[in-house]
Design an enzyme around this catalytic site. Structure first.
Site, PDB file in Angstrom:
ATOM      1  N   CYS A 157      -0.958   6.826   9.919  1.00  0.00           N
ATOM      2  CA  CYS A 157       0.181   6.080  10.458  1.00  0.00           C
ATOM      3  C   CYS A 157      -0.279   4.896  11.276  1.00  0.00           C
ATOM      4  O   CYS A 157      -1.136   5.013  12.153  1.00  0.00           O
ATOM      5  CB  CYS A 157       1.034   6.998  11.338  1.00  0.00           C
ATOM      6  SG  CYS A 157       1.940   8.222  10.403  1.00  0.00           S
ATOM      7  N   GLU A 190       0.819  -1.202   0.000  1.00  0.00           N
ATOM      8  CA  GLU A 190       0.000   0.000   0.000  1.00  0.00           C
ATOM      9  C   GLU A 190       0.861   1.262   0.000  1.00  0.00           C
ATOM     10  O   GLU A 190       1.985   1.260   0.512  1.00  0.00           O
ATOM     11  CB  GLU A 190      -0.906   0.020   1.241  1.00  0.00           C
ATOM     12  CG  GLU A 190      -2.034  -0.989   1.155  1.00  0.00           C
ATOM     13  CD  GLU A 190      -2.929  -0.967   2.394  1.00  0.00           C
ATOM     14  OE1 GLU A 190      -4.162  -1.043   2.222  1.00  0.00           O
ATOM     15  OE2 GLU A 190      -2.400  -0.882   3.516  1.00  0.00           O
TER      16      GLU A 190
END
Length: 353
Positions: free
Chosen positions: A342, A101
Site C-alpha cells: 500500500c 500497475e
C-alpha cells in the site's frame, strides 16, 4: 443512427465498451442475426480472446467486419515483479501508451487482486508514492477489468476478490469504476461476489453518499489515517475540504442505508498519527459505529522522512479500540520487497524500460 466506428481520437472503438443493445445494433447493421452478439460477448468476457480470429463459432465474414470496425482493446505487460511472499506486481500498458500497475496476492487457494482506477493520482497524500508521480488520466471500466483478467491468467487462478486500492482515487472516476464493479460481478463477466469487491476512497463525501444508494452489496473502505483534522489535512490534502465531522455523518448514513460495515484504513506513521491523542481521537471517531479499523504499518518510500510506527504501538491501537467496542486488525503488508505494498505503486521501474 449509423454506426460510428471511431472514437473522438480517431481510433477504432473498443468493442468491449459497447452495451449489449449497441452490439446487437452493430451486428444487425452488418447483416447478421442478433444472436451473434451474444456469441461475440461470450468470447470477449468469458474466454478473454485477444483476436477476432479466435471466435471460431462466429462466421468468418462477421469476424472480418468486426475487425474492420472495432478493436478488442487489451493490455500489454511491460514489467512483472515477483515478491518473496508470492505476490506479483505488473506494469501494464494500454493502447494509447498509458500505464498502470496492479498486484496479485495469492493466499492458499485464493487470489486477491489490487487494481488501479487511474493512471496516477491527484489526491497528493504525503505517504503515498502514486501521487508523487503525477496524473495521466482515469481508466475506463474495461481497462480496470483487464487488470483482473491479466493477473488471473498469469496465476492461472480465478480471482476470488478485487480491491480498488491501487493507483488513483476510485470516486474521482465513479462511473467507470461502477461499470467495472458490475462487469466483475456479472455472471457474464468474472462472476465475483459483490461483497468480495471493495472500493477504497480517501473520503469523497458526495460519492460515498451516491455509493450507498447503489443496489449491489459492494464493500467500502475509507482511507482515514487520522481522526485529528489538522493531522489529516497535512497527510491527505486532497480531501481537506471534507471535514471529519462531515465524513463521520455521511458514514453513519452509509451504514443506515446499506447495513454494511465499512473499513477504515489507518497507516501508522511513527510520531505522526500513532500518539496517545491520535489514538484517543480515533476511538472517539469510531465509538458506537459499525466499523472495522484496518491498521497498516506505513510502507517505506524512498526519500520520505515518514517512518513506520512500531509493532507495539499497533497492538496498543488494537487493544484500545477493542475497549470501545471497535474491531481492529493489523494488516500484513504484501509485496513490500517489490514496492507493491500500500502506497508504494509509483511505476518507479518505468525508467528501466
Amino acid at each position: 443512427m449509423p454506426f460510428n466506428d471511431t472514437d473522438s481520437s480517431g481510433r477504432k472503438l473498443d468493442l468491449r465498451t459497447l452495451s449489449h443493445d449497441r452490439l446487437v445494433a452493430l451486428v444487425t447493421e452488418l447483416g447478421q442475426p442478433a444472436f451473434r452478439a451474444k456469441q461475440v460477448e461470450d468470447w470477449v468476457w468469458k474466454k478473454h480472446v485477444t483476436s477476432f480470429d479466435e471466435m471460431t463459432n462466429v462466421p468468418a465474414v462477421l469476424r472480418a467486419q468486426l475487425a474492420e470496425h472495432c478493436s478488442l482493446g487489451g493490455t500489454s505487460e511491460l514489467v512483472r515483479q515477483i515478491s518473496a511472499d508470492g505476490s506479483r506486481k505488473y506494469l501494464l500498458s494500454y493502447e494509447d501508451g498509458t500505464r498502470a500497475e496492479c498486484v496479485g496476492m495469492p493466499t492458499r487457494n485464493k487470489l486477491a487482486v489490487c487494481v488501479s482506477s487511474q493512471a496516477g493520482c491527484r489526491m497528493g497524500c504525503v505517504f503515498c508514492a502514486t501521487g508523487q508521480g503525477g496524473f495521466s488520466r482515469s481508466l475506463t471500466a474495461t481497462e480496470i477489468y483487464d487488470q483482473v483478467v491479466h493477473v488471473s491468467e498469469d496465476f492461472q487462478t480465478r480471482a476470488s476478490s478485487v480491491v480498488m486500492m491501487g493507483q488513483g482515487e476510485p470516486f474521482n472516476n465513479y462511473d467507470e469504476v461502477l461499470k467495472a464493479l458490475r462487469m466483475l460481478n456479472s455472471s457474464d463477466g468474472l462472476g465475483i461476489g459483490a461483497r468480495h469487491l471493495t472500493v477504497s476512497t480517501c473520503g469523497i463525501i458526495p460519492m460515498i453518499r451516491r455509493f450507498s444508494k447503489e443496489p449491489e452489496q459492494f464493500t467500502l473502505a475509507v482511507s482515514l489515517h487520522s481522526a485529528v483534522q489538522a493531522t489529516r489535512n497535512v497527510l491527505m490534502p486532497g480531501v481537506k475540504k471534507y471535514s471529519l465531522a462531515h465524513l463521520h455523518e455521511v458514514m453513519g448514513e452509509y451504514v443506515e442505508a446499506t447495513g454494511r460495515r465499512p473499513t477504515y484504513e489507518y497507516a501508522l506513521i511513527g510520531g505522526v498519527n500513532d500518539t496517545k491523542p491520535e489514538l484517543d481521537a480515533l476511538c472517539d471517531f469510531c465509538r458506537g459505529t459499525l466499523s472495522h479499523v484496518n491498521l497498516i504499518q506505513l510502507n517505506d518510500l524512498e526519500g520520505s522522512k515518514l517512518k513506520p510506527s512500531t509493532e507495539e504501538k499497533a497492538e496498543m491501537f488494537v487493544r484500545r479500540l477493542a475497549q470501545v467496542g471497535v474491531e481492529a486488525t493489523v494488516r500484513n503488508s504484501r509485496g513490500n520487497d517489490i514496492d507493491a505494498a500500500c502506497g508504494q505503486l509509483s511505476q518507479l521501474h518505468n525508467a528501466d524500460l
